[in-house]
Design an enzyme around this catalytic site. Structure first.
Site, short mmCIF file in Angstrom:
data_model
loop_
_atom_site.label_atom_id
_atom_site.label_comp_id
_atom_site.label_asym_id
_atom_site.label_seq_id
_atom_site.Cartn_x
_atom_site.Cartn_y
_atom_site.Cartn_z
N LYS A 217 0.84 -1.20 0.00
CA LYS A 217 0.00 0.00 0.00
C LYS A 217 0.87 1.24 0.00
CE LYS A 217 -3.51 -2.11 2.97
NZ LYS A 217 -4.13 -2.04 4.31
N ASP B 195 -13.35 -4.88 13.63
CA ASP B 195 -12.01 -4.67 14.18
C ASP B 195 -11.92 -5.11 15.64
OD1 ASP B 195 -11.10 -3.79 11.75
OD2 ASP B 195 -11.02 -1.68 12.31
#
Length: 176
Positions: free
Chosen positions: A72, A168
């Site tokens: 990324k 998460d």
């Protein structure tokens, strides 16, 4: 642009070198040749953005498993974040180490995250937008994560967490 190594093997800060004039500035944010010279990923078939409305929002720590592991290039285009990467490559000299970086629209810094890292961030102000260039398409079946508060890493997030996704919160600890 300047590509500056970090203490984590294969991760880099990418500093812009703006050319200023009376209109403002112009700067390269990506260059295939410069990335190739440093052995970095040069193909990014997926570009994504995230928006977080509240200061203290936490996203991560995310990764994708092989064969969809992703590199990324991350840039905060509005506001500021504390970006955290964790090296989860078992054969890496920096395995299990993490590092934090402040990325903001003001400093223009970008973070290159190689394949095999978990990534997350916390917003340092309201109304934050983050842009990502991603080397591999998202494959939900290969998505993984580590809890942001995993005691194996003891990451010192700067603010109380005010928003985090249910997903998460369900990620396992690293040792699990």
């Amino acid at each position: 642009m300047q590509i500056i190594p970090t203490p984590l093997h294969g991760a880099y800060i990418v500093e812009l070198e703006p050319a200023h004039d009376n209109r403002g500035f112009f700067a390269r944010t990506f260059c295939m040749d410069a990335f190739a010279e440093h052995g970095l990923e040069q193909q990014y078939p997926q570009h994504s953005i995230s928006f977080s409305a509240r200061r203290g929002t936490l996203r991560g720590l995310h990764f994708q498993r092989e064969p969809y592991s992703e590199a990324k290039l991350i840039r905060c285009t509005s506001g500021s974040i504390l970006d955290v990467i964790v090296d989860i490559r078992r054969d890496s000299p920096s395995f299990r180490r993490w590092q934090k970086f402040e990325l903001s629209s003001a400093n223009g810094s970008q973070l290159y995250v190689p394949k095999g890292f978990a990534h997350g961030f916390q917003t340092l102000c309201d109304d934050v937008e983050v842009s990502y260039l991603i080397s591999t398409r998202y494959e939900p079946a290969f998505a993984g994560g580590i809890r942001y508060d995993d005691p194996a890493f003891d990451i010192d997030w700067p603010l109380p967490v005010v928003e985090v996704s249910e997903r998460d919160l369900r990620w396992p600890g690293f040792s699990e």
